[in-house]
Write a protein that holds these residues in place. Sequence first.
Motif, PDB file in Angstrom:
ATOM      1  N   ASN A 245       0.840  -1.203   0.000  1.00  0.00           N
ATOM      2  CA  ASN A 245       0.000   0.000   0.000  1.00  0.00           C
ATOM      3  C   ASN A 245       0.868   1.244   0.000  1.00  0.00           C
ATOM      4  N   LEU A 246       0.408   2.241  -0.680  1.00  0.00           N
ATOM      5  CA  LEU A 246       1.057   3.551  -0.607  1.00  0.00           C
ATOM      6  C   LEU A 246      -0.022   4.589  -0.349  1.00  0.00           C
ATOM      7  N   ARG A 247       0.215   5.462   0.607  1.00  0.00           N
ATOM      8  CA  ARG A 247      -0.747   6.539   0.858  1.00  0.00           C
ATOM      9  C   ARG A 247       0.008   7.858   0.877  1.00  0.00           C
ATOM     10  N   LEU A 248      -0.526   8.849   0.176  1.00  0.00           N
ATOM     11  CA  LEU A 248       0.061  10.195   0.157  1.00  0.00           C
ATOM     12  C   LEU A 248      -1.067  11.181   0.407  1.00  0.00           C
ATOM     13  N   GLU A 249      -0.811  12.106   1.289  1.00  0.00           N
ATOM     14  CA  GLU A 249      -1.857  13.062   1.621  1.00  0.00           C
ATOM     15  C   GLU A 249      -1.207  14.417   1.831  1.00  0.00           C
ATOM     16  N   ALA A 250      -1.766  15.458   1.257  1.00  0.00           N
ATOM     17  CA  ALA A 250      -1.217  16.794   1.488  1.00  0.00           C
ATOM     18  C   ALA A 250      -2.379  17.761   1.620  1.00  0.00           C
ATOM     19  N   ALA A 251      -2.243  18.723   2.508  1.00  0.00           N
ATOM     20  CA  ALA A 251      -3.342  19.667   2.715  1.00  0.00           C
ATOM     21  C   ALA A 251      -2.811  21.058   3.003  1.00  0.00           C
ATOM     22  N   LEU A 252      -3.580  22.037   2.578  1.00  0.00           N
ATOM     23  CA  LEU A 252      -3.305  23.432   2.904  1.00  0.00           C
ATOM     24  C   LEU A 252      -4.442  23.893   3.811  1.00  0.00           C
ATOM     25  N   TYR A 268      -4.138  10.349  -2.049  1.00  0.00           N
ATOM     26  CA  TYR A 268      -3.898   9.307  -3.036  1.00  0.00           C
ATOM     27  C   TYR A 268      -3.578   8.007  -2.309  1.00  0.00           C
ATOM     28  N   TYR A 269      -4.186   6.948  -2.766  1.00  0.00           N
ATOM     29  CA  TYR A 269      -3.947   5.643  -2.164  1.00  0.00           C
ATOM     30  C   TYR A 269      -3.854   4.627  -3.278  1.00  0.00           C
ATOM     31  N   HIS A 270      -2.852   3.780  -3.175  1.00  0.00           N
ATOM     32  CA  HIS A 270      -2.720   2.725  -4.172  1.00  0.00           C
ATOM     33  C   HIS A 270      -2.405   1.424  -3.460  1.00  0.00           C
ATOM     34  N   SER A 271      -3.018   0.366  -3.907  1.00  0.00           N
ATOM     35  CA  SER A 271      -2.775  -0.916  -3.266  1.00  0.00           C
ATOM     36  C   SER A 271      -2.718  -2.034  -4.295  1.00  0.00           C
ATOM     37  N   GLU A 272      -1.786  -2.931  -4.063  1.00  0.00           N
ATOM     38  CA  GLU A 272      -1.621  -4.135  -4.882  1.00  0.00           C
ATOM     39  C   GLU A 272      -1.712  -5.294  -3.920  1.00  0.00           C
ATOM     40  N   ASP A 294      -5.960  -1.582  -6.681  1.00  0.00           N
ATOM     41  CA  ASP A 294      -6.904  -0.476  -6.692  1.00  0.00           C
ATOM     42  C   ASP A 294      -6.234   0.823  -6.293  1.00  0.00           C
ATOM     43  N   ALA A 295      -6.855   1.896  -6.705  1.00  0.00           N
ATOM     44  CA  ALA A 295      -6.314   3.219  -6.411  1.00  0.00           C
ATOM     45  C   ALA A 295      -7.466   4.172  -6.155  1.00  0.00           C
ATOM     46  N   THR A 296      -7.236   5.098  -5.243  1.00  0.00           N
ATOM     47  CA  THR A 296      -8.224   6.134  -4.968  1.00  0.00           C
ATOM     48  C   THR A 296      -7.512   7.472  -4.975  1.00  0.00           C
ATOM     49  N   PHE A 297      -8.095   8.401  -5.662  1.00  0.00           N
ATOM     50  CA  PHE A 297      -7.567   9.758  -5.581  1.00  0.00           C
ATOM     51  C   PHE A 297      -8.734  10.674  -5.273  1.00  0.00           C
ATOM     52  N   PHE A 298      -8.563  11.550  -4.304  1.00  0.00           N
ATOM     53  CA  PHE A 298      -9.574  12.585  -4.170  1.00  0.00           C
ATOM     54  C   PHE A 298      -8.971  13.917  -3.785  1.00  0.00           C
ATOM     55  N   LEU A 299      -9.710  14.932  -4.148  1.00  0.00           N
ATOM     56  CA  LEU A 299      -9.335  16.291  -3.841  1.00  0.00           C
ATOM     57  C   LEU A 299     -10.566  16.869  -3.165  1.00  0.00           C
ATOM     58  N   TYR A 323     -10.279   3.454  -8.920  1.00  0.00           N
ATOM     59  CA  TYR A 323      -9.900   2.510  -9.966  1.00  0.00           C
ATOM     60  C   TYR A 323      -9.727   1.147  -9.322  1.00  0.00           C
ATOM     61  N   LEU A 324     -10.212   0.134  -9.993  1.00  0.00           N
ATOM     62  CA  LEU A 324     -10.084  -1.205  -9.428  1.00  0.00           C
ATOM     63  C   LEU A 324      -9.841  -2.202 -10.550  1.00  0.00           C
ATOM     64  N   HIS A 325      -8.838  -3.030 -10.358  1.00  0.00           N
ATOM     65  CA  HIS A 325      -8.531  -4.057 -11.351  1.00  0.00           C
ATOM     66  C   HIS A 325      -8.529  -5.408 -10.658  1.00  0.00           C
ATOM     67  N   TYR A 326      -9.375  -6.305 -11.136  1.00  0.00           N
ATOM     68  CA  TYR A 326      -9.482  -7.637 -10.548  1.00  0.00           C
ATOM     69  C   TYR A 326      -9.049  -8.653 -11.580  1.00  0.00           C
TER      70      TYR A 326
END
Lengths: 684, 380
Positions: A245-252, A268-272, A294-299, A323-326
């Motif tokens: 898993n990778l998670r990245l988050e940034a906020a102002l 942003y989150y991505h998981s394999e 799968d991956a999730t991105f939101f703003l 996004y999801l790939h099965y």
Amino acid sequence: MYYFFSKRIFLFAVFSCLLAEVSFALSKDAEDSTRVYTIREVRVTESYRNAEIRSSSPLQILSSKQIGNLNALQVSDAVKYFAGVAVKDYGGIGGLKTVSVRSLGAAHTAVSYDGISLSDTQTGQIDIGRFSLENVDMLSLSNGQSDNIFQPARLFASAAVLNIRTLTPRFEGANYIHARASLKGGSFGMINPSLWLQYKLSRKYALSFSSEWLSADGQYPYKLYHGGEGDSVSNEKRKNTDVKNLRLEAALHGSLSEKENGYIKAYYYHSERGLPGAIILYNTENFSSQRLSDATFFLQGHYQNILSEMFSIQGNAKFNHGYLHYLDPTYLNETGRQESFYRQNEYYLSLSALYKALPHLSFAVSSDGFINALGAEFESDSVTNEFPKPVRYNLLSVVAAKYVSEHVLATASLLSTLVKETVQKGSAGSNYNRLSPYVSVTYKPLQNSDLRFRAFYKNIFRLPTFNDLYYSRIGNIHLKPETTNQFDIGITYAVSLGKTIPLVSFTVDGYRNHVRDKIMAMPTKNIFVWSMVNLGKVRITGVDISGEASVSAGEKLTILFGGTYTYQRALDVTDPEGSTYLHQVPYMPRVSGSGRLSLETPWVNFAYSLLWSGKRYSTFQNFAVNRLASYSDHSLSVSKSFSLLNQKLNFKFEALNLLNENYMIVKWFPMPGRSFRGTLSWTF
Amino acid sequence: MKYFLIEKKRSADRWIIAIISVCLFSMASCDDMQDKERKQSFVSETSVTGIYVLSEGLFNLNNSTLAYYNFDPAKLTSDLFLTMNKRGLGDTANDMAAYGSKLYIVVNVSSQIEVVDLATGQSIKRIPMFNDSEVARQPRYIDFAKGNAYVCSFDGTLVRIDTANLNITGIVKCGRNPDGLCIANNKIYVTNSGGLDYPNYDNTVSVIDAATFTETKKITVGINPSRIHADSEGDVYLVSRGNYGDIPYKFQKINSKTDELEQTFDDIQALNFTIHNDTAYIYNFDFSTQSSWIKVFDCKKEVIISNSFITDQTSLTTPYGIDVNPLNGDVYITDAKNFIVWGDVVCFDNKGNFKFKIEELGLNPNKTLFVTKTTTKIQE
């Protein structure tokens, strides 16, 4: 029934008696108990506990400090400690984890992230195992809805709301930078480095950044019974459980003035990962080859402004891409694989206004518009071409009122839901138009005692998901929403018993819920093709109890206790003639609970946590063959901090499932046995 | 909380705490959830000692069972296989058949053939069905001829097993996702459903010569063919299940001498059938109306004898399997109910009169097998 008197409940009852004893004993030295205590941590706990006690609908809160004592890694681990909650956990770090509150089903629990709903219109349920606790400041669970009427309409639109609140920048003195780096490592190849950073740009603006990486092979051992207990058994290892898993988050964050603030956040989150699947007797290996990526991105953004003594406004907006790939590489079709790609988009905008009409009375209106779209591709073009590509347009509007006086807090709201759906292929699901009422009240009869009585009623529904409506062959576009009615009455109580026991609090709630038009899969078109139908009524009668106490033994030793207990009769009442009438619904225990105990000393801190659940049934009939055994899961941790020149080093060692209990929450998905985890973190 | 109020409220609070404690203590309502008992049926039958009923259970729950119902004294052993072998059958036991003194159980998702002693239920051998790259073949149905067992599997193969030593002696490629087989004229007929390629179904029957164990022909039939049985004259009947949409079920006949599709009976939209003494018992179930029919068909004259086999008011919820007691011609139908609750076996005499019902004996029962006095040794 007293034969089944559980040892754990017995202990819980004894514990509550002890508290009473202690309180009588303590009343003797009432004279010197007038000093105001100043333990900072207890203050924090207390203020949250205060909110829980005052709330007119059940509210449960875990602060970051409490979470730290739960030996939890993911949000799902911590949520298990709430009363009335059943987390469906398929086991392991990568396994799906969804939360059902008071037996209503996972699709009735909304999950919000920093005040804005997360959504998955495809499955209707959020996998709360994806969310790390690394940057979580607070978790709260509201049954019904929160007493806060000044919030987006969407947070009024579910039977329960789980709110994940992340850390917001806080600076002390002249510091302009604040950071924490941590490294976790543990059993089954788990490595989890993370970095959290906040930076003060100016008096008005601050930046925060949070990131983490997690990888594990997850191959935990388990005992496999080739039948029931007492039948032949073998020692196995869970396979295809790797996760990255990778998670990245940034906020102002902006505090433009005393009255005006807001934030913009990118996530942003991505998981394999492997999907280990159910254990299949004699064929587990083969069944464990499916992959999920799968991956999730939101703003998302939030803006709030107190325009005057009487008017406040807020706006919230979000763009979400999922996004999801099965992939199943052993599927026995012509191409030898089953593969699907799903893409979901959401566009969301919400506006709310609060009007404080009178000192005791305020009104709020809120309107949320959002669009959900789902696209898909499959291993064969013929299937892809049949996919309807649904788009759902939602307009949620709510009017709410709140009355607060010294003895009474009452809220009421009326939510309107308008939904329109379009598809590119085939026929679209129905349009929906419904009104959903809610009322709640809390009453404090005594001037000098924190004793309150509360009650709420909520009528709400969940819409059929895109899978329910359109999933290849299974979907049914004629579905109605699944409706719930909730009635709750409760008592809350808190008291301070001198400096030795600065806080004791209890909440007890009894409830009756009804679920009708339950959406479930049944064979309807023919024997091989199951499809979704509105069938099923469930009647839930339950009691949730939670209690918490803190004890200070001298200046240096603090002990915190907490516990929850849940009793639920979640009975199928679909058909009085049917063979499942008055049977407990699958996977709902009659009794369950949790306990936690932490001991803070100047040298080292200890935390013990316990989860337990009574027996459950894996299918609709409460026959012995369908029974899943009760379990308890004990965890223990030891931590130690060193401070030096404004820097802090913290070491923590956790032993999870200490008794190495071999148990399953979902049948044929074993949970990990005893495991260990170490954390090193550096804060400045 | 205002701490300085503590003295005044002490007395009230003491009571509140006491009450809460008492409530908690008494309320510590223990786990009062009790297992529910299954319905019991006491029925009698004299032509056989007992019946085996195979139930496939539900996907991914490993709850296939082999029930044994003994008639005199009336007693149900709900999972004889588990009782005898201390392990379960596995996931989705799809078919079973007896040959000699052995019972062969085809377990689809577990991908195994369980060979058990017909008389006791004791396992003799478990034959794993995997290909060279360890992918599950997913066996579906079994039939026998001349000392060999033939098993068709979803991976598009027909496997031959020597029933003397239980070794696999041959594998031949068929079409996509075979879902039925029968033997006629020294040939094995395998229906290729293509069901896992929905909506692109297969529409062929593979003909495999038993002697050379090679595919000699593919006969084109209706789309999605499945259950297939032969009569004594060498006529091979099958059902093609269409696309569950605009293409309906079909009942069809292949001539095993010419290996041509000879006839499609348009008036018989069948889901499943069995043949006993050249009489076919055919049923259909319409999910939209929740209604079913059972027709009786004379395989020699090739005409329907009866359009409505059940003569009394007996109603079936969801017929899921049909078998005939070879000793007296009684027709046994397994009823899967709504597929999530335990189903029944309903017995009719060959005139269609209701004889008895054994309730709640398995989850999704699909096959009944008759045990005669001479073979059974099951001791409880």
